[in-house]
Design a protein around this motif. Sequence first.
Motif, PDB file in Angstrom:
ATOM      1  N   SER A  59       0.802  -1.156  -0.235  1.00 48.38           N
ATOM      2  CA  SER A  59       0.226   0.650  -0.102  1.00 48.38           C
ATOM      3  C   SER A  59       0.628   1.130   0.055  1.00 48.38           C
ATOM      4  CB  SER A  59      -0.805   0.254   1.489  1.00 48.38           C
ATOM      5  OG  SER A  59      -0.675   0.324   2.383  1.00 48.38           O
ATOM      6  N   VAL A  72      -2.193  -4.909   0.496  1.00 50.86           N
ATOM      7  CA  VAL A  72      -3.182  -3.431  -0.104  1.00 50.86           C
ATOM      8  C   VAL A  72      -4.823  -3.489   0.445  1.00 50.86           C
ATOM      9  CG1 VAL A  72      -3.921  -2.751  -2.567  1.00 50.86           C
ATOM     10  CG2 VAL A  72      -1.520  -3.494  -2.105  1.00 50.86           C
ATOM     11  N   CYS A  73      -5.791  -3.024   0.480  1.00 47.31           N
ATOM     12  CA  CYS A  73      -6.532  -3.156   0.766  1.00 47.31           C
ATOM     13  C   CYS A  73      -7.324  -3.511  -1.268  1.00 47.31           C
ATOM     14  CB  CYS A  73      -8.001  -2.008   0.833  1.00 47.31           C
ATOM     15  SG  CYS A  73      -6.941  -1.173   2.605  1.00 47.31           S
TER      16      CYS A  73
END
Length: 74
Positions: A59, A72-73
Amino acid sequence: MRDVLATRLRRCRAEAGLTQGQVAIYCDITEKTYQNYELMTREPKLDILVRIAEYYQVSLDYLVGRTDRKEVCR
C-alpha cells in the motif's frame, strides 16, 4: 516520512530480489531517478509512487510510513 520512504523502497526492492534498473524500467523512469528516490535526494511524484506500490504489491500508506502493514486493501 522521507527517511521511511527511502528505507521502505530499499527494503521492498531487496525482498523482491530486484535491481534498481528493473524497478525503473517498470516505472518508466531512469535508473538514476529511482536511485535518487532511495537516497531521498528526490521525491517521487504520486503517479510514480503508485506504480512502485503496485509493483511491490504494497500500500501507499506502507511506503510512506503511515502503517506497518504491507497489505493492499482490495
